[in-house]
Motif scaffolding. Structure first.
Motif, short mmCIF file in Angstrom:
data_model
loop_
_atom_site.label_atom_id
_atom_site.label_comp_id
_atom_site.label_asym_id
_atom_site.label_seq_id
_atom_site.Cartn_x
_atom_site.Cartn_y
_atom_site.Cartn_z
N VAL A 109 48.31 49.00 68.62
CA VAL A 109 48.56 47.57 68.74
C VAL A 109 47.24 46.80 68.69
N LEU A 110 46.24 47.26 69.43
CA LEU A 110 44.95 46.57 69.43
C LEU A 110 44.30 46.62 68.05
N GLU A 111 44.36 47.75 67.39
CA GLU A 111 43.75 47.88 66.07
C GLU A 111 44.41 46.94 65.06
N ASN A 112 45.73 46.75 65.18
CA ASN A 112 46.41 45.82 64.28
C ASN A 112 45.86 44.41 64.42
N VAL A 113 45.59 43.98 65.64
CA VAL A 113 45.04 42.64 65.84
C VAL A 113 43.60 42.59 65.35
N LEU A 142 46.42 39.68 72.65
CA LEU A 142 47.55 40.49 73.11
C LEU A 142 48.06 39.96 74.45
N GLU A 143 47.15 39.51 75.31
CA GLU A 143 47.58 38.91 76.57
C GLU A 143 48.40 37.65 76.33
N SER A 144 48.03 36.88 75.32
CA SER A 144 48.73 35.62 75.05
C SER A 144 50.15 35.84 74.52
N VAL A 145 50.42 37.03 73.96
CA VAL A 145 51.78 37.34 73.49
C VAL A 145 52.43 38.41 74.36
N ASN A 146 51.84 38.66 75.53
CA ASN A 146 52.40 39.58 76.53
C ASN A 146 52.52 41.02 76.00
N LEU A 147 51.50 41.47 75.29
CA LEU A 147 51.49 42.85 74.78
C LEU A 147 50.28 43.63 75.30
N LEU A 177 53.30 45.46 59.53
CA LEU A 177 52.27 45.96 60.42
C LEU A 177 51.68 47.25 59.87
N PHE A 178 50.52 47.64 60.39
CA PHE A 178 49.95 48.95 60.08
C PHE A 178 50.54 49.91 61.11
N ASN A 179 51.64 50.56 60.73
CA ASN A 179 52.48 51.25 61.70
C ASN A 179 51.80 52.42 62.40
N ARG A 196 55.95 39.71 67.78
CA ARG A 196 54.87 39.06 68.52
C ARG A 196 53.51 39.62 68.11
N LEU A 197 53.46 40.91 67.81
CA LEU A 197 52.22 41.51 67.37
C LEU A 197 51.77 40.93 66.03
N GLU A 198 52.72 40.71 65.15
CA GLU A 198 52.36 40.13 63.85
C GLU A 198 51.80 38.72 64.03
N ILE A 199 52.36 37.97 64.97
CA ILE A 199 51.83 36.64 65.25
C ILE A 199 50.42 36.74 65.83
N ALA A 200 50.20 37.68 66.74
CA ALA A 200 48.86 37.86 67.31
C ALA A 200 47.85 38.21 66.23
#
Length: 261
Positions: free
Chosen positions: A101-105, A142-147, A95-97, A165-169
């Motif tokens: 979270v939104l910016e990563n997606v 993010l909603e689909s992976v509950n984040l 991830l881009f640590n 889950r974020l990586e999957i999103a």
């Protein structure tokens, strides 16, 4: 069923080491297929060949695009393969640590957006509209992976399972037809693993995405997969449904060894 991914006689050499040996497999539309085998069997090397990180020594890899046309992936760069409709996650989370979270997606949306440098500088109506669409689509993922409640949290502050889950999103943000998951349950506790299994099933059902996963959690593999390929020392030693693979003597030997007695 129509194929999405076809791999024919794939081999990969590293100097004198043959990491993959004439490996062939296919994944059909909306199918969940597992690739299993002991550590060192060549599973991640296979993913790296399919996604353009490595150029295979021999063999061919084909992805069927949205129009149903077969595209040869050999020699294409990873970003070009992503644009054709294949995305992946990694065994070690990437991830881009320091980004949210939104910016990563949103990073995953890059291959589907059109605004270039001039558009970003000028910030015209088209660019602003495209950016808002990217934000909306990313938040929906993010909603689909509950984040969704963590959208503005810095990625490195997430719990381990949430990072997975974020990586999957982020992978889903590329709008793939073929999703490769490299040990998605690694490091998860039983509850997180069950939640992940539900998530993967939901992704297949709601998006009609084909999924190929590498996984060591055999309970998850057996309950989730439509078909399984088993690797040992770079070769495929068995394939079939979970029921067929579970009782295959070659698979039992590969995992448990064989007595000399």
């Amino acid at each position: 069923m129509k194929p999405v991914l076809e791999v024919e006689d794939l081999s990969q050499n590293f100097g004198g080491l043959r990491a993959l040996n004439d490996l062939s497999l296919h994944v059909d539309t909306s199918e969940i297929v597992a690739l299993i085998g002991p550590n060192g069997a060549g599973k991640t090397t296979f993913f790296n060949c399919v996604t353009g990180i490595y150029t295979p020594t021999e063999g061919r890899v084909y992805l069927y695009d949205a129009n149903g046309e077969r595209q040869l992936l050999n020699g294409r760069k990873p970003h070009a393969i992503t644009a054709l409709g294949m995305a992946r996650t990694f065994q070690n989370i990437r991830l881009f640590n320091q980004m949210t979270v939104l910016e990563n997606v949103m990073v995953g949306r890059h291959c589907r957006t059109r605004a270039g440098i001039l558009g970003a500088l000028g910030r015209g109506p088209r660019t602003r509209r495209e950016e808002q669409e990217s934000i909306d689509l990313s938040y929906a993922l993010l909603e689909s992976v509950n984040l969704q409640d963590l959208w503005n949290e810095t990625a490195h502050n997430l719990a381990y399972g949430a990072q997975r889950r974020l990586e999957i999103a982020r992978a889903l943000a590329t709008e793939p037809r073929m999703l490769l998951l490299d040990e998605p349950a690694a490091g998860m506790n039983p509850q997180e693993t069950r939640e992940l299994e539900t998530l993967v099933r939901g992704i297949r059902a709601s998006r009609e995405i084909s999924i190929l996963l590498i996984e060591h959690d055999m309970s998850m593999v057996m309950s989730l997969s439509d078909r399984i390929y088993v690797m040992e020392y770079g070769s495929c030693i068995a394939q079939g449904t979970p029921e067929e693979v579970r009782g295959d003597p070659r698979v039992i030997k590969a995992y448990l060894g064989e007595s000399d007695a």
